[in-house]
Design an enzyme around this catalytic site. Structure first.
Site, PDB file in Angstrom:
ATOM      1  N   GLY C 151       0.779  -1.228  -0.018  1.00 28.13           N
ATOM      2  CA  GLY C 151      -0.064   0.117   0.042  1.00 28.13           C
ATOM      3  C   GLY C 151       0.938   1.014   0.099  1.00 28.13           C
ATOM      4  CB  CYS C 152       0.305   4.759  -1.203  1.00 24.39           C
ATOM      5  SG  CYS C 152      -1.596   4.867  -0.541  1.00 24.39           S
ATOM      6  CG  PHE C 153      -1.249   6.045   3.746  1.00 20.60           C
ATOM      7  CD1 PHE C 153      -0.848   7.207   3.823  1.00 20.60           C
ATOM      8  CD2 PHE C 153      -2.420   5.640   3.341  1.00 20.60           C
ATOM      9  CE1 PHE C 153      -1.582   8.219   3.603  1.00 20.60           C
ATOM     10  CE2 PHE C 153      -3.410   6.660   3.018  1.00 20.60           C
ATOM     11  CZ  PHE C 153      -2.813   8.174   3.119  1.00 20.60           C
ATOM     12  CB  THR C 155       5.340   2.327   0.185  1.00 19.09           C
ATOM     13  OG1 THR C 155       4.766   1.020  -0.436  1.00 19.09           O
ATOM     14  CG2 THR C 155       6.605   2.675  -0.451  1.00 19.09           C
ATOM     15  CB  SER C 156       5.300   6.873   2.639  1.00 19.41           C
ATOM     16  OG  SER C 156       4.355   6.923   3.622  1.00 19.41           O
TER      17      SER C 156
END
Lengths: 337, 337, 337, 337
Positions: C151-153, C155-156
């Site tokens: 997921g994007c969140f 990953t960061s």
């Protein structure tokens, strides 16, 4: 709750942006009492529809009903889609209620209306309606029972053009390149108003064919063919600028012409440099700049599309219809910065 | 032009955004008369500095001069940079003029101030100054001669935290992740405020070391070490949200705690869903939301950085200092949409 | 059109933003040949769905069909909603097609998945799936048949936290205050993504309860209770910053720790000042900044939510699965200014 | 570092946005080797000026020096202000270096240049310079030693107008209402580019008198009096749309005319609906839409002001001058969403 010393008014169509703006002004109005707020469903409160009103105004929103309106209000603001509006206007006028209609339903002669919108079912009231641009029709508005509140684009374009119509070279094109914020498209969800499609972007829509073009032509007494109107959507919440190009003759100072023309109009300001959107946001002002190069005249006319382009102009009209100073409760403090 | 029935007030520092906001409120105030407007140069009018005021207020802006202030005003708002402000406060108080100081100069004890700002040259007045957060110090403000108007970040953070300080687990971190609009950085030109660098962008600045952190710690009676404060710049003109994380114990409903704590405070609103920036823009409201997951409590506190974070809070303070209702002339209609 | 020397790949879910990003990279890829593009309806071309591709790629978009995929592709990218994706994964793997799944369907152990999403119908493939964060699982990805793209969140957040997990004080909270651009919400129309509601605004959503929190906890080997995750929507098209707060012990230089940890990872950059969104927009980079004050460590981790948070990370994974250098065809030129 | 198989080129003026865009393309170019990067101070690296290039290109930026350029480069791109540029052009040509000049210095005949800019000190090279609009001068560019890269507004306006110049009614006005993103104003700090002044705002500047008007007139072979050009600043980073209004005669389909005119030009796309800014952002495309109502023709022409309006057009010109396909290394993937 009645308020004996004030005039009772109502807002029908409280869900949208123009409904919100009407409510924001009317709850602060010293002579109007907002006794009636309605939308098509009812069963809610105005702060549930518009949470910025939490703690400020939490009035009930009713399901729109003509009998209740007539019992409760001396004047009603209709912030409804075209076609829906005329179904309310007829019975309200019959019951003696004055109406400021923010839709397009009474802005045009029947033939033009039907060419661009839909069949008209209330031709009778078209005969006496007054087009509610105070700078054009102030006296007639004062005695009107029904005022057709102008469209946003026509307001900005007509106010910019009026001072120069007698200087325009006949049969030359009137070009209006307009830029509008996204609130003009309303709350309805569409690809066009999706943040990702508007942000850092800009585009024309309905070029040359937008329905506000015949309204502009009609009020300026020129033919539809003479008006070339192209609106553009810009990544801004509220604001509208018409960049206007016409050919003129004669020797005159463009800014002086505007100043002289509007010397008695408190809601038009002449600007010594090109106008912007922010300086009028949240107000009823129309800021106008003009500059000439040979025969070509460039006019830049800026309004808040929701205020001067809709709701604050509607309250100005209601003020005039009820005998009050037209500036009563009209915001003049812009959303700057 | 004196106005016998009103109290004469002045604004020093009229060039910036907070100066503009002060003027916007004071010219509409029923009990204050704005008799004096100044900046460091003078020789202009307020509408030349802020063209949105064309036709609304065109008062002269003078070169700031203490004797003239003292002759003209009973109360002065100082919208000046820190260090500059204290040079005005001392003589104004000596001449019997009340002061609302929007700078940082009187917000902190001398030792903390000097550690984060510069040497303090008016220690005497630090002894009796009142920190102008009405929800914390309302009674003291009423009798104050000098009010230190809180910083924008401290206002949003402290209002969010106050209801929960007695529920916080001792010695656990207070984390404040703040987001601010660009007007908070003022009008000064810098790379950081260049449109191209801010638009479609976001970044933290001064993480953990911003000068508002000691102000927050001091007013909450915790040590600087306990506060972790990181501001972020967001592509928004005005608005400020503090996202706060603390560890709590005990059994309670988070929203009920906020409601109970602020039951007598008209300018704090409790929100049933996460707050946003728009619903408070242009107003003095602080909107607060809170939610718990185990020991962790998340608080979201939103203000307009120029209004509740500066100018409208300053006018609330002046209202209290002069014996008026604190809501007098304080905007409650948000810049929505 | 087959291309003998390249590996044939497909994209299923070409309508959305992540589908577009996949196509943009794959048509420029020197070793992959994009032979198959599909969405749920078919009957169109990719440039009709995404007009920026006019004249660049006008390939047919088919109605998604597993048999055709299996005949046409050695590897398929699934850019589909969760639950829809797993219905494709099972038969594709049976037919020998490798899959990079951009949905949440294979990111979590079955029990956690079912607690936060829905019943899982392909438990068997959960056993061997590899979580596609190259910095964590590079070697396993190389031999994987099924990669769950993060997921994007997560990953960061995970990339920011990984270097410090052995320095974190046990049982102290992991606080992740995330900010995301609006493209993360997809193309679906909703009030939340209406321009007028997002522009000049900011708000938290799903605080503490977002479904990416368990994904973050699982990959960091901490309990869900230890993670406090709150995403905020910001008026930006693309970009994502996680502002992370943890308590640490020991003596270390925060930036050196990050540099050392990622010394072999070309797609992580260490920044000497707080990161912003623009410098990574359009690329696969994750920019990381860290700063300490006593026990508190602040980490700021920035990615492009559609690229490193979805599509470019997916192509990196495909590169690794097929034996190519992971940087092949991965954009490194940011959308600046 | 020389690269034997490639042509060595240089960029002078690496600090600004157009310098950055040149570097972004040239480091990916298969046939050019970027051996020389300079600005007015030197002593830095390109990634310090543009941190998005960290880890991508960290080449040294030298203080601009003509002898070094001549030793190092076969072709130099000058991304400098007007007046500064011509001081480089003369000696570079004398030393046998080809030049693509992105400034205004060689775009106009001497008399027009001096009327709108400043005295010209290199009249000799004005005699053989080629105006670098490939659709107009492709063959001449191929053999040019000096190419004057067109202005951004002229590029968008001329490309929109060219197909219709033989259909235009003589002596009728050419009206160009242009909208540009803020990067067009460069990195220089000014009130006009302060975020707070641009965000949620829009305004015209230099109406009718902008220096790009004579450039448009000259290339279209019409008089300056016939062109009415008004640029507007819009809250967008990059992008430029010219909304053009001319009067035409004859019977034709507007879109067909554009298609036919540009049938051999890969970097012009004809759009069936009004163009937007995003679909060309980051590319060299010019998207054109046209629509007619009676005599009035509306043309909407969109480019990326930094790419087709400056840097990518410059690389196209260099490609042609060096005998390569004009599309070599020219980005065609737009910054969407």
């Amino acid at each position: 709750m009645q308020n004996k010393s004030k005039i009772n008014v109502g807002v029908v169509g409280a869900t949208g942006y123009t409904g919100l703006e009407l409510v924001k002004m009317l709850i602060k109005h010293p002579f109007f009492h907002l006794t009636y707020i309605a939308n098509s469903e009812g069963g809610t409160t105005i702060n549930k529809l518009h949470p910025s009103l939490n703690g400020v105004c939490e009035d009930v929103v009713q399901k729109a009903d003509i009998d209740t309106m007539a019992l409760t209000c001396k004047l009603v603001f209709l912030a409804l889609p075209h076609k829906t509006a005329m179904a309310y206007v007829k019975p309200l006028l019959e019951k003696g209620v004055k109406v400021v209609d923010l839709s397009a339903d009474y802005r045009l002669p029947q033939d033009i209306y039907e060419a661009f919108y839909c069949p008209h079912t209330d031709a009778k009231n078209l005969e006496h309606v007054v087009y509610g641009l105070p700078e054009l029709n102030r006296e007639a508005i004062k005695s009107a029972k029904l005022v057709a509140n102008p469209g946003c684009f026509p307001t900005s374009a007509i106010l910019g053009l009026l001072p120069f119509m007698d200087k325009r070279i006949e049969n030359t094109p009137i070009i209006i390149d307009a830029k509008t914020g996204v609130s003009g498209a309303g709350k309805k969800l569409s690809e066009v108003t999706h943040f990702v499609n508007v942000n850092d972007n800009l585009f024309a829509y309905n070029p040359l064919l937008h329905r506000h073009a015949p309204e502009i032509a009609d009020k300026l007494n020129v033919s539809f063919d003479e008006v070339s109107f192209v609106p553009h959507l810009v990544p801004v919440n509220r604001g509208m600028i018409s960049s206007i190009y016409i050919q003129v003759s004669g020797d005159f100072d463009a800014l002086d012409v505007v100043k002289e023309f509007y010397k008695n109009d408190v809601h038009v300001r002449v600007s010594a440099s090109p106008v912007d959107m922010k300086n009028v946001a949240g107000t009823n002002f129309c800021d106008i700049y003009a500059q000439r190069k040979g025969k070509m005249l460039f006019i830049s006319s800026s309004i808040d599309n929701l205020m001067r382009g809709a709701s604050s102009q509607a309250v100005v009209n209601a003020n005039l219809m009820m005998g009050f100073d037209e500036t009563t409760a009209i915001p003049d403090i812009a959303y700057v910065p």
